[in-house]
Design an enzyme around this catalytic site. Structure first.
Site, short mmCIF file in Angstrom:
data_model
loop_
_atom_site.label_atom_id
_atom_site.label_comp_id
_atom_site.label_asym_id
_atom_site.label_seq_id
_atom_site.Cartn_x
_atom_site.Cartn_y
_atom_site.Cartn_z
N HIS A 231 -6.64 -7.56 3.86
CA HIS A 231 -6.70 -6.26 4.00
C HIS A 231 -6.05 -5.54 5.01
CE1 HIS A 231 -8.27 -2.45 3.33
NE2 HIS A 231 -8.46 -2.15 4.59
N TYR A 235 -2.59 -2.02 5.50
CA TYR A 235 -2.30 -0.52 6.56
C TYR A 235 -1.23 -0.75 7.36
CZ TYR A 235 -6.90 0.86 5.44
OH TYR A 235 -8.19 1.04 4.61
N HIS A 382 -5.43 0.24 -8.79
CA HIS A 382 -5.82 0.72 -7.54
C HIS A 382 -4.55 0.55 -6.56
CE1 HIS A 382 -7.32 1.32 -3.36
NE2 HIS A 382 -7.09 -0.10 -3.15
N PHE A 383 -3.91 -0.66 -6.73
CA PHE A 383 -2.90 -0.96 -5.51
C PHE A 383 -1.61 -0.39 -5.86
CE2 PHE A 383 -3.02 -5.57 -7.02
CZ PHE A 383 -1.99 -5.65 -7.38
N HIS A 384 -1.35 -0.01 -7.26
CA HIS A 384 0.14 0.76 -7.40
C HIS A 384 0.11 2.12 -7.10
CE1 HIS A 384 0.67 -3.21 -9.34
NE2 HIS A 384 2.04 -2.74 -9.25
N ARG A 445 -7.48 -9.16 -14.70
CA ARG A 445 -6.18 -8.82 -14.09
C ARG A 445 -5.42 -10.25 -14.18
NH1 ARG A 445 -6.94 -8.84 -7.48
NH2 ARG A 445 -4.75 -8.77 -7.50
N ARG A 446 -4.09 -10.38 -13.82
CA ARG A 446 -3.47 -11.68 -13.68
C ARG A 446 -3.77 -12.69 -14.99
NH1 ARG A 446 -4.76 -13.19 -7.39
NH2 ARG A 446 -2.83 -12.05 -6.77
FE1 HAS Z 1 -7.28 -1.12 -1.33
C1 HAS Z 1 -7.95 -3.97 -3.24
C2 HAS Z 1 -10.56 -0.62 -0.77
C3 HAS Z 1 -6.55 1.71 0.83
C4 HAS Z 1 -3.95 -1.87 -1.30
N1 HAS Z 1 -6.27 -2.75 -2.06
C5 HAS Z 1 -6.69 -3.65 -2.92
C6 HAS Z 1 -5.47 -4.67 -2.99
C7 HAS Z 1 -4.40 -4.09 -2.65
C8 HAS Z 1 -4.90 -2.90 -1.94
C9 HAS Z 1 -2.91 -4.62 -2.63
O1 HAS Z 1 -13.27 -2.35 -1.01
C10 HAS Z 1 -5.70 -5.80 -3.96
C11 HAS Z 1 -5.52 -7.01 -3.20
C12 HAS Z 1 -5.73 -8.26 -4.32
O2 HAS Z 1 -4.51 -8.50 -4.93
O3 HAS Z 1 -6.74 -8.56 -4.73
N2 HAS Z 1 -8.51 0.23 -0.38
C13 HAS Z 1 -9.67 0.34 -0.08
C14 HAS Z 1 -10.05 1.32 0.69
C15 HAS Z 1 -9.13 1.95 1.20
C16 HAS Z 1 -7.92 1.20 0.50
C17 HAS Z 1 -11.52 1.74 1.08
N3 HAS Z 1 -5.70 -0.35 -0.37
C18 HAS Z 1 -5.61 0.65 0.15
C19 HAS Z 1 -4.16 1.09 0.75
C20 HAS Z 1 -3.44 -0.01 0.18
C21 HAS Z 1 -4.46 -0.94 -0.47
C22 HAS Z 1 -3.65 2.16 1.78
C23 HAS Z 1 -1.84 -0.33 0.31
C24 HAS Z 1 -1.19 0.40 0.96
N4 HAS Z 1 -9.06 -2.01 -1.80
C25 HAS Z 1 -10.33 -1.78 -1.50
C26 HAS Z 1 -11.10 -2.71 -1.81
C27 HAS Z 1 -10.43 -3.89 -2.50
C28 HAS Z 1 -9.07 -3.43 -2.75
C29 HAS Z 1 -12.69 -2.81 -1.92
C30 HAS Z 1 -11.00 -5.28 -3.32
C31 HAS Z 1 -11.29 -4.80 -4.77
C32 HAS Z 1 -11.53 -6.31 -5.57
O4 HAS Z 1 -12.69 -6.31 -5.99
O5 HAS Z 1 -10.67 -6.85 -5.37
C33 HAS Z 1 -9.12 3.08 2.06
O6 HAS Z 1 -8.20 3.11 3.00
C34 HAS Z 1 -8.49 4.35 1.44
C35 HAS Z 1 -8.69 5.65 2.36
C36 HAS Z 1 -7.83 6.77 1.62
C37 HAS Z 1 -8.43 7.81 1.66
C38 HAS Z 1 -7.41 8.87 0.91
C39 HAS Z 1 -6.81 10.05 1.85
C40 HAS Z 1 -5.88 10.87 1.13
C41 HAS Z 1 -4.65 11.22 1.82
C42 HAS Z 1 -3.58 11.79 1.00
C43 HAS Z 1 -3.61 13.29 1.63
C44 HAS Z 1 -2.79 14.01 0.52
C45 HAS Z 1 -2.00 15.35 0.94
C46 HAS Z 1 -1.80 16.03 -0.17
C47 HAS Z 1 -1.72 15.78 2.22
C48 HAS Z 1 -9.75 8.55 1.68
C49 HAS Z 1 -4.07 10.69 3.21
C50 HAS Z 1 -1.06 17.43 0.11
C51 HAS Z 1 -0.90 18.04 -0.82
C52 HAS Z 1 0.30 18.60 -1.30
C53 HAS Z 1 0.41 19.62 -2.15
C54 HAS Z 1 1.75 17.75 -0.99
CU CU1 Z 2 -8.92 -4.28 1.46
#
Ligand code: HAS
Ligand code: CU1
Length: 560
Positions: A231, A235, A382-384, A445-446
């Site tokens: 996990h 980050y 999700h992760f793409h 998946r996979r």
């Molecule tokens: Fe995730 C699975 C939960 C963030 C990557 N995640 C994965 C896997 C990967 C991955 C690779 O709870 C698969 C692993 C595998 O192969 O099995 N993930 C989360 C949560 C967050 C989260 C709660 N993940 C990420 C990030 C990743 C990433 C970052 C890579 C860089 N994830 C999970 C969970 C799984 C999971 C479960 C397991 C699923 C399963 O069953 O296997 C949080 O950190 C997300 C918080 C983010 C936000 C969004 C904030 C938005 C922002 C954008 C701002 C936008 C602006 C737009 C400023 C609340 C900061 C401006 C406007 C303009 C006009 C320009």
């Molecule tokens: Cu995670």
């Protein structure tokens, strides 16, 4: 191109050449790994469109071998190399302190050696164990040793970042660490803590097991150690992008970072809460008490907070810049952002993708929703749009100024750079729609679904529409890869030289008030690191101790 405030004379530019060379080596190696991995991506997407090209490839034996290469190169190798380059170079330039170039080359060579050894083990089909390498699937010694060397090299770079900041602090008592250095150090400390899981798994269990020194490994314990790192590593991929969003984007749009203090707080929260959440990847695993799964769920919600902080702080900083450029109205200011600049646009699109990626993450962190889609195509969906877009597209945007800065060569075809950002963004968003939708319909998946037994064909007939969408996205992404790497190699081999450092690092103009008690409290990184250790120990030790005392080692399997 945005300009920074760092005074750069020709002499200074020349003096930094050794650091620039090693940084460029890290970045280019990472990007080449990405190129190879990303070229396999369309094959993966076509598999989900029920089109099997893997059976026809002479150099790969199966979809699974291709997926192992794709995952290892894109998720593990590209990110680690890229991060090592930027996380040492940017603080060094911010502080004006020279790191040990010899040490950095040694780290780089160890990592390249590791990459070569692991690469051979994947290419000769002896280690088709996917990028999560869950036992009892067993790869060869070279695979585990190679990955271990990549991690060791990255920790050596981390040590140099910490050392650099310590040197600066000794020379500047009582002053708050400049922000890019602060963020880079916090990221590396987080990575050092996070890596304990995978280092233990690989060094204590998988290397001896694959070498035949021990007969078995407990799969449950190995998975738990893997996700201890698995996990927070997400980050480690994300935070260098956040450094760019916080520190550089405001300058690039003519604004300012609206809250230096909040930005620092976000990074500290990542340091404390990134690691003790790994069980959200193991909700369906037996052997972990439900109560501890709940604790990790709650902590996962905590680790989403700094991203929410980031969303608001970064948007406000960009709005400030856009309004200074004449932007008006509640949303009308968005038009005044520099959308013609590929370097900015890539990162803005990365941010937009992360709104959806982050929301999906929060859905996944909820136990009852997770069980509906765990191990389905929803997860790669999700992760793409997290690592594949929020991180990767931000890195693309950074390279559009960083590669010219490092190499003294003019950015090749800026309009193509802009086009590459849009194509990547559109391709990934379309991919995500297809994959999330398939996941909801239960497509795993996979799975080599394009090569299923005749008796099973038609199993996913009701997912035909999203599967077609995924296949189309693969083609869009193929075009994006061609566009981006044409720009990259066009720049690297460009005959047009520019004055070194004439493309400056867009460091923020604001410096924190040294007397600010909040900033000084936040600056005590060692203390925060100690707190992180305590939280991680509480969240993990009871389960780990129990697992270790009840280990059931099993022999390895080779199912391919
Ligand atoms: Fe995730 C699975 C939960 C963030 C990557 N995640 C994965 C896997 C990967 C991955 C690779 O709870 C698969 C692993 C595998 O192969 O099995 N993930 C989360 C949560 C967050 C989260 C709660 N993940 C990420 C990030 C990743 C990433 C970052 C890579 C860089 N994830 C999970 C969970 C799984 C999971 C479960 C397991 C699923 C399963 O069953 O296997 C949080 O950190 C997300 C918080 C983010 C936000 C969004 C904030 C938005 C922002 C954008 C701002 C936008 C602006 C737009 C400023 C609340 C900061 C401006 C406007 C303009 C006009 C320009
Ligand atoms: Cu995670």
């Amino acid at each position: 191109m945005a300009v920074g405030t760092v005074t750069t004379t020709r002499q200074a530019a020349v003096a930094w050449r050794p650091e620039k060379r090693v940084t460029a080596a890290f970045l280019i190696t990472g990007l080449v790994a990405l190129l190879v991995g990303a070229l396999l991506g369309p094959l993966q997407a076509l598999n989900y469109g029920d089109i099997d090209l893997y059976s026809r490839l002479p150099f790969l034996k199966s979809y699974y071998q291709g997926l192992t290469l794709h995952g290892v190169l894109n998720a593990l190798v590209f990110t680690t190399f890229f991060n090592c380059g930027v996380l040492i170079y940017l603080p060094a330039r911010e502080l004006g302190l020279r790191p040990s170039v010899g040490w950095l080359w040694a780290s780089y060579l160890i990592m390249v050696g590791g990459l070569a050894i692991a690469g051979i083990a994947i290419l000769d089909n002896s280690s088709t164990v996917l990028y999560t390498f869950y036992p009892p699937l067993q790869g060869t010694l070279g695979f585990y040793l190679g990955l271990a060397l990549v991690v060791v090299g990255s920790l050596m770079v981390a040590a140099e970042v910490v050392r650099l900041r310590a040197r600066w602090r000794r020379a500047n008592p009582g002053k708050a660490t400049p922000i890019v250095t602060f963020m880079s150090t916090a990221t590396m400390l987080m990575w050092a803590l996070a890596s304990l899981g995978i280092v233990t798994e690989v060094v204590v269990f998988l290397i001896p097991w694959s070498a035949g020194w021990i007969g078995g490994v407990d799969p449950q314990l190995a998975r738990t150690l893997f996700w201890f790192t698995g996990h927070p590593i997400v980050y480690f991929w994300l935070l260098p992008a956040y450094i760019s969003w916080y520190a550089f984007i405001p300058r690039q749009v003519g604004g300012e970072l609206v809250s230096d203090t909040l930005a620092r707080l976000a990074f500290l929260m990542f340091m404390v809460f990134s690691t003790p959440v790994g069980f959200h990847h193991q909700f369906t695993d037996p052997g972990i008490p439900g109560g501890w799964k709940l604790v990790h769920t709650v902590l996962t919600m905590f680790v989403a907070i700094p991203s929410l902080i980031t969303a608001f702080t970064v948007t406000a900083s960009m709005e400030l810049g856009a309004r200074r450029r004449g932007g008006r109205g509640v949303l009308g200011w968005i038009r005044k952002l520099p959308w013609g600049d590929g370097g900015f646009t890539a990162q803005a699109l990365a941010m937009i993708s992360f709104i959806f990626g982050g929301a999906g993450g929060i859905v996944l962190a909820s136990f009852n929703l997770n069980v509906l889609v765990h191990n389905t195509a929803f997860i790669p969906g999700h992760f793409h749009i997290t690592v594949g877009t929020a991180t990767t597209l931000t890195f693309f945007g950074m390279t559009f100024w960083l590669i010219p800065h490092l190499t003294g060569r003019k950015l090749f075809a800026p309009r193509l750079a802009l086009a590459s950002a849009w194509t990547w963004f559109v391709g990934m968003m379309v991919f995500a729609v297809g994959m999330h939708w398939e996941g909801l319909l239960g497509v795993p998946r996979r799975a080599w679904i394009s090569n299923m037994l005749p008796s099973l064909q038609g199993t996913y007939a009701d997912a035909a529409v999203p599967m077609a969408i995924t296949a189309v996205s693969g083609m869009i992404l193929f075009v994006a890869v061609i566009f981006y790497f044409t720009v990259l190699f066009g720049t690297l081999f460009s005959p047009v030289r520019i004055e070194e450092d004439s493309v400056e690092i867009p460091f923020p103009q604001t410096v924190p008030a040294h007397a600010d008690p909040y900033v000084r409290a936040l600056d005590r990184l060692g203390l925060w690191f100690g707190l992180a250790l305590v939280v991680v120990a509480v969240a993990y030790l009871p389960t780990l101790v129990h697992m270790i005392s009840t280990m059931v080692p099993v022999p390895g399997l080779r199912l391919w």
